[in-house]
Enzyme design. Structure first.
Site, short mmCIF file in Angstrom:
data_model
loop_
_atom_site.label_atom_id
_atom_site.label_comp_id
_atom_site.label_asym_id
_atom_site.label_seq_id
_atom_site.Cartn_x
_atom_site.Cartn_y
_atom_site.Cartn_z
CD GLU A 161 12.92 14.94 0.72
OE1 GLU A 161 12.69 14.15 1.66
OE2 GLU A 161 12.07 15.71 0.25
CD GLU A 182 10.97 10.78 -1.13
OE1 GLU A 182 11.25 10.67 -2.34
OE2 GLU A 182 11.74 11.30 -0.30
N1 COA Z 1 13.63 2.34 5.97
C1 COA Z 1 13.62 1.25 6.77
N2 COA Z 1 14.23 0.10 6.49
C2 COA Z 1 14.89 0.04 5.34
C3 COA Z 1 14.96 1.13 4.44
C4 COA Z 1 14.30 2.31 4.81
N3 COA Z 1 14.30 3.39 4.04
N4 COA Z 1 15.68 0.76 3.37
C5 COA Z 1 16.07 -0.51 3.59
N5 COA Z 1 15.59 -0.94 4.77
C6 COA Z 1 15.83 -2.25 5.40
C7 COA Z 1 15.22 -3.39 4.59
O1 COA Z 1 13.87 -3.58 4.93
C8 COA Z 1 16.08 -4.55 5.01
O2 COA Z 1 15.68 -4.94 6.28
P1 COA Z 1 15.61 -6.49 6.69
O3 COA Z 1 17.01 -6.98 6.50
O4 COA Z 1 15.12 -6.47 8.08
O5 COA Z 1 14.64 -7.07 5.73
C9 COA Z 1 17.46 -3.91 5.16
O6 COA Z 1 17.22 -2.51 5.37
C10 COA Z 1 18.36 -4.08 3.97
O7 COA Z 1 17.65 -3.64 2.81
P2 COA Z 1 17.72 -4.42 1.44
O8 COA Z 1 16.84 -3.71 0.49
O9 COA Z 1 17.47 -5.86 1.65
O10 COA Z 1 19.27 -4.21 1.07
P3 COA Z 1 19.99 -4.05 -0.31
O11 COA Z 1 21.42 -3.97 -0.02
O12 COA Z 1 19.46 -5.06 -1.28
O13 COA Z 1 19.53 -2.62 -0.87
C11 COA Z 1 19.01 -0.28 -0.77
C12 COA Z 1 19.90 -1.43 -0.24
C13 COA Z 1 19.31 0.96 0.00
C14 COA Z 1 19.27 -0.06 -2.25
C15 COA Z 1 17.54 -0.69 -0.58
O14 COA Z 1 17.35 -1.07 0.78
C16 COA Z 1 16.53 0.35 -0.90
O15 COA Z 1 16.28 0.62 -2.05
N6 COA Z 1 15.88 0.92 0.14
C17 COA Z 1 14.76 1.77 -0.07
C18 COA Z 1 15.12 3.17 -0.13
C19 COA Z 1 13.92 4.06 -0.23
O16 COA Z 1 12.95 3.78 -0.89
N7 COA Z 1 14.04 5.17 0.46
C20 COA Z 1 13.09 6.19 0.37
C21 COA Z 1 12.24 6.22 1.57
S1 COA Z 1 11.13 7.54 1.37
#
Ligand code: COA
Length: 704
Positions: free
Chosen positions: A111, A131
């Site tokens: 966004e 979301e």
């Molecule tokens: N908010 C808070 N914490 C987040 C986060 C977010 N949006 N996205 C990832 N994290 C945290 C995870 O909980 C993890 O924390 P931990 O190590 O304490 O467990 C850490 O960041 C790493 O994330 P992880 O998913 O294990 O890493 P990855 O390299 O496998 O994947 C992403 C990276 C970005 C692809 C993945 O984290 C992801 O898809 N995040 C979600 C994004 C999302 O849905 N955003 C929209 C929010 S509305």
């Protein structure tokens, strides 16, 4: 390029390079958009906008742009400045602003990018608005700005399924303006500067018209999204907001979207889905495990049946070479032909490029000799579910595998310690329990034995990650986490039938709770003989005091093994599941033989019993240390057994019910089993989740 620091806010900094402002977000591990990041962005933007610059580039330090708003903040009052304030500052900035994306730009991260005038992305980046998958709708303009780039019909599936769009596809859809040469900061900045230099100046998406779409295409997209969204209210709301963009000025629509987001993020479903978000990440982790995984070169698979083929497809899809062993040359060739056929079918359906399919097949080697597995780093056996067969195989593999190779079994029930005991490498043995079809289902139970070493576990978890699986760590127990809990659920479904419910009534109660299918429809689909064989295997060790329902045995004895034989719990003469008179008769006879007078059971009683059975068994699994955390059980049931995702899984769901209701459910379970059931393990399993909910309520109260 010389860089001059203009402002440093810790998690965000602004530098000037060659007349451009370079604004870097540095909030490890994934640059989640926290309050501090938003405040830093505002401060750095203020400095950049006031300076004499040719443009501003926003990028992320480390492995990603912005993975999204900080999900941990969504359950509490959102502190100022909020994301729309930051986006308003970007829009008001006199200089053109370009987001330069690598890694992930999701949710609030995308966004923010949509609030910029332009977007460039590294070729391996992903963008999207997930979301809706978290029970909400985008809240900082996503539903209003995205359709101005893609049109509404295309935006509907992107938003409603929370699709992660790879950069080349995002370029094709207009979601980004150009691709950078690579993910390094220099390449991203160069691409962003080129776009800014070639553009006429500011370009606010909010002011662009929404491209006109064929109304039929919108209708079709809407119907498909609603179907896929299983009636969840936030899916319908996302569609409404996207359609609003076509005829409502952004100034009116944006606050409406924000209000909707603010309300949805505090609803039960959003909390449940956030619970799962963090549970999914924790489930594949073993606290304190520090060992490094062994390198994974070639993977061996023994057994070319349905399961072995599925595992092979999953491993090949991850780009790892496979040696598949079947015991005779014919079976070996059949397995290879079946894998090739299924990959080509995917090509014909347009799901896989022909070159990719060929690339995967080129990685597949096959043999009818175990000795050919000598070079493999990890071998998974997927042969017949029989302890003697598996032990013979393990002993033979132990003799041929190289030192340190991991020896994994795909058993769904059997005692892996007993398998490890016939080898001289018990520390290298682990369970890798895939769910069928193994290349589609994401769940993977990583089962540790008494002797599995840290290195073995780290390697198994690394393989799971490489295959894109949702790993959950379990310990050895009949059925591990998932099948053990599911067996209790199915047992109680059978008690319910013996007590008076019809199979279709039980299935209807399960699906009305949100299960994808009822237990009897599932049984018919997978075949009733699987559980029959298991019951025969366990007959000698069964507790004679345990209530035992003979109906499934009677169905099998009558040749009713499920869909594959044209009948099981249901008849399938019409192609669809129909209640069966023959089954009703078998049930009536079974009841009469035990002197049971059938009683009426309503949907609520049935649901209570089914859920009570799940929650009770889950609590035992936890108390025995088979699962590490309550959330692990929620992840298993949601990913492997069709438990409705929006409830957060069985234990999260139960923690939101009143203690009196849970106690009533456990009492009903005890009554059905005809023996006392201690409520203690259930209370213990729910304690931390109930505490979490109490904390949520406290934080929410501050939000009012
Ligand atoms: N908010 C808070 N914490 C987040 C986060 C977010 N949006 N996205 C990832 N994290 C945290 C995870 O909980 C993890 O924390 P931990 O190590 O304490 O467990 C850490 O960041 C790493 O994330 P992880 O998913 O294990 O890493 P990855 O390299 O496998 O994947 C992403 C990276 C970005 C692809 C993945 O984290 C992801 O898809 N995040 C979600 C994004 C999302 O849905 N955003 C929209 C929010 S509305």
């Amino acid at each position: 390029m010389d860089a001059r620091t203009m402002r440093d806010e810790g998690v965000v900094r602004l530098e000037e390079r060659d007349g451009y402002g370079i604004l870097t977000i540095d909030n490890p591990p994934v640059n989640a958009g926290s309050t501090a990041v938003r405040a830093g962005l505002l401060a750095c933007l203020a400095a950049g906008c006031a300076a004499d610059l040719k443009g501003i580039v926003i990028l992320g330090a480390g492995r990603t742009f912005i993975a999204g708003s900080d999900i941990r903040e969504f359950g509490a009052p959102l502190a100022a400045p909020e994301l729309p304030d930051v986006i308003a500052a970007v829009e008001a900035c006199p200089h053109p602003v370009c987001a330069a994306i690598h890694g992930a730009s999701l949710g609030g991260g995308f966004e923010l990018a949509l609030g910029c005038d332009y977007r460039v992305a590294a070729p391996g980046a992903v963008v999207g608005l997930p979301e809706v998958t978290l029970g909400m709708v985008p809240g900082a303009g996503g539903t209003q700005r995205l359709p101005r780039l893609t049109g509404i019909a295309r935006a509907i599936p992107l938003v409603c399924a929370g699709k992660r769009v790879a950069a080349p596809e995002a370029l094709r859809l207009g979601m980004v303006d150009a691709l950078a040469d690579g993910p390094e900061a220099e390449a991203l900045i160069a691409a962003a500067v080129a776009v800014i230099d070639g553009a006429p100046g500011k370009r606010l998406l909010r002011d662009l018209p929404v491209p006109e779409d064929d109304p039929e295409a919108i209708e079709k997209a809407e119907a498909a999204a609603l179907r896929r969204g299983k009636g969840r209210p936030n899916v319908a709301e996302a569609i409404r907001l996207l359609k609003l963009a076509a005829h409502t000025p952004a100034a009116t629509a944006l606050p409406e979207e924000r209000a909707s987001f603010q309300s949805l993020r505090l609803q039960e479903e959003a909390f449940a889905l956030r619970h799962l978000f963090f549970a999914e990440r924790a489930a594949g982790r073993i606290d304190g495990l520090e060992a490094r995984p062994a390198p994974l070169g070639r993977i061996g698979i023994v057994g070319g049946g349905t399961m072995g083929q599925g595992i092979a497809r999953a491993v090949l899809a991850a780009g790892l070479p496979v040696t598949l062993v079947e015991m005779d040359a014919q079976a070996r060739d059949r397995a290879v032909a079946a894998i090739a056929k299924s990959l080509r079918a995917q090509v014909d359906k347009g799901r896989l490029g022909a070159d990719k399919a060929e690339g995967r097949l080129a990685l597949l080697g096959a043999s009818d000799r175990l000795a050919d597995l000598a070079g493999c780093d990890l071998v998974i056996e997927a042969v017949f579910e029989d302890m003697a067969v598996k032990q013979d195989l393990f002993a033979a593999l132990d003799g041929v595998l190289k030192d340190g190779a991991v020896l994994a079994t795909n058993t769904s029930y059997l005692d892996i310690d007993a398998m490890a005991s016939v080898t001289n490498r018990a520390a290298d043995v682990v369970g890798l329990h895939f769910f069928a079809p193994a290349d589609i289902m994401k769940l993977l139970e990583v089962v540790r034995t008494a002797d599995s070493s840290d290195r073995t576990l780290a390697t198994a978890l690394a393989l799971g990650k490489r295959l894109g699986k949702q790993a959950v760590v379990a310990r050895v127990s009949e059925g591990f986490i998932g099948n053990r809990i599911y067996a209790a659920y199915r047992r109680h479904a059978e008690y319910l039938v013996e007590d008076g419910a019809a199979p279709e009534q039980v299935d209807a109660a399960a699906t009305s709770f949100g299960f994808a299918m009822g237990p009897f429809a599932v049984g018919d689909m997978s075949g009733l003989d699987i559980a029959w064989n298991m019951r025969k295997r366990l007959a000698a060790t069964r507790d004679p005091a345990e209530r035992y329902v003979t109906i499934p045995d009677r169905l099998c004895e009558a040749g009713r093994l499920g869909r594959k034989t044209g009948g099981g719990w249901y008849d399938y003469a019409s192609g669809r599941a129909e209640p069966s008179d023959a089954v009703a008769e078998i049930i009536a006879r079974a009841r009469a033989d035990k002197g049971i007078t059938p009683r009426a059971l309503d949907a609520e009683a049935i649901q209570g019993r089914l859920l009570g059975a799940i929650v009770r068994e889950a609590a035992l699994v936890l108390a025995e240390g088979i699962a590490q955390r309550p959330g692990d059980i929620d992840v298993v049931l949601v990913h492997g057994f069709g438990f409705p995702r929006w409830t957060g899984g069985p234990l999260w769901w139960a923690s939101g019910e009143t203690p009196a209701r849970i106690a009533g459910m456990i009492a009903a379970v005890a009554e059905a089993e005809g023996r006392p059931v201690s409520p203690e393990p259930v209370e213990a399993a729910l304690a931390t989740l109930r505490q979490e909910r109490a904390d949520i309520e406290k934080r929410k109260a501050g939000d009012a």
